[in-house]
Design an enzyme around this catalytic site. Structure first.
Site, mmCIF file in Angstrom:
data_model
loop_
_atom_site.group_PDB
_atom_site.id
_atom_site.type_symbol
_atom_site.label_atom_id
_atom_site.label_comp_id
_atom_site.label_asym_id
_atom_site.label_seq_id
_atom_site.Cartn_x
_atom_site.Cartn_y
_atom_site.Cartn_z
ATOM 1 N N GLU A 34 -3.585 5.933 -5.356
ATOM 2 C CA GLU A 34 -4.118 5.068 -4.335
ATOM 3 C C GLU A 34 -4.710 6.307 -3.320
ATOM 4 O OE1 GLU A 34 -1.436 2.689 -2.114
ATOM 5 O OE2 GLU A 34 -0.436 2.143 -4.037
ATOM 6 N N ASP A 35 -4.040 7.282 -3.033
ATOM 7 C CA ASP A 35 -4.454 8.096 -1.696
ATOM 8 C C ASP A 35 -5.028 9.618 -2.095
ATOM 9 O OD1 ASP A 35 -2.813 6.338 -0.396
ATOM 10 O OD2 ASP A 35 -0.961 7.714 -0.216
#
Length: 151
Positions: free
Chosen positions: A37-38
Site C-alpha cells: 500500500e505504502d
C-alpha cells in the site's frame, strides 16, 4: 502521518504479533503488512524476500482503494475481516490494536469498534489468539472512551 520513521508502525505490529504467539510467517507478514500500500513494493518483491506464504498474507492485508471507494471503508473492512485467512486476520488484529493506541481520531476508533463488533458477530472460526487481541482492542477502546467522557 505521525512524523515517525516508516518502520516504527510495522515493527510495533510485529512485536504485538510476537507477544500474542505469532509464528515466523506471521511476524514477517506483520513487518511487511503495509508495504504494497505504502511503497513501490510488489507482490513479487515480497515473495522474493519472504516467500509465497508471507506474500499471500500481505496481499490479503493490502487495501483495495477502488473497492473502498465503491463500498465505503466500513463495509469494505467488514467483508475483509470475515473472509481473510486466520493468519492474515491475526496480523490485522495486531495492526488494529497498534492503530487504536496511536492517537486515532474518534471517528476512526468508532469505525474500528464497529468492524470488531461485525467480526465477532459474523466469523465463527476465531481462535484463542484472535480473542486475546480482540479483548485487548476493546480494552484500549474502552479506556479511550472513559478518558473522553464529557468532551
Amino acid at each position: 502521518g505521525t512524523g515517525e520513521p516508516y518502520f516504527v508502525h510495522p515493527e510495533a505490529v510485529a512485536k504485538i504479533v510476537i507477544a500474542y504467539g505469532g509464528n515466523d510467517t506471521e511476524i514477517k507478514a506483520a513487518l511487511a503488512h503495509d508495504t504494497m500500500e505504502d511503497t513501490g513494493a510488489t507482490f513479487d518483491d515480497i515473495q522474493e524476500k519472504f516467500g509465497s506464504t508471507v506474500a499471500e498474507i500481505v496481499k490479503e492485508l493490502t487495501n483495495d482503494n477502488f473497492e473502498i471507494a465503491k463500498s465505503g471503508k466500513l463495509d469494505y473492512m467488514n467483508h475483509k475481516l470475515t473472509t481473510m485467512s486466520k493468519s492474515a486476520l491475526f496480523v490485522k488484529l495486531a495492526d488494529i490494536l497498534h492503530n487504536s493506541t496511536d492517537k486515532c481520531r474518534p471517528d476512526q476508533l468508532e469505525r474500528m469498534k464497529l468492524n470488531i463488533d461485525y467480526l465477532v458477530a459474523n466469523r465463527k472460526d476465531l481462535d484463542g489468539r484472535h480473542w486475546e487481541l480482540i479483548d485487548s482492542i476493546m480494552e484500549v477502546m474502552g479506556a479511550y472512551n472513559d478518558e473522553n467522557i464529557g468532551d
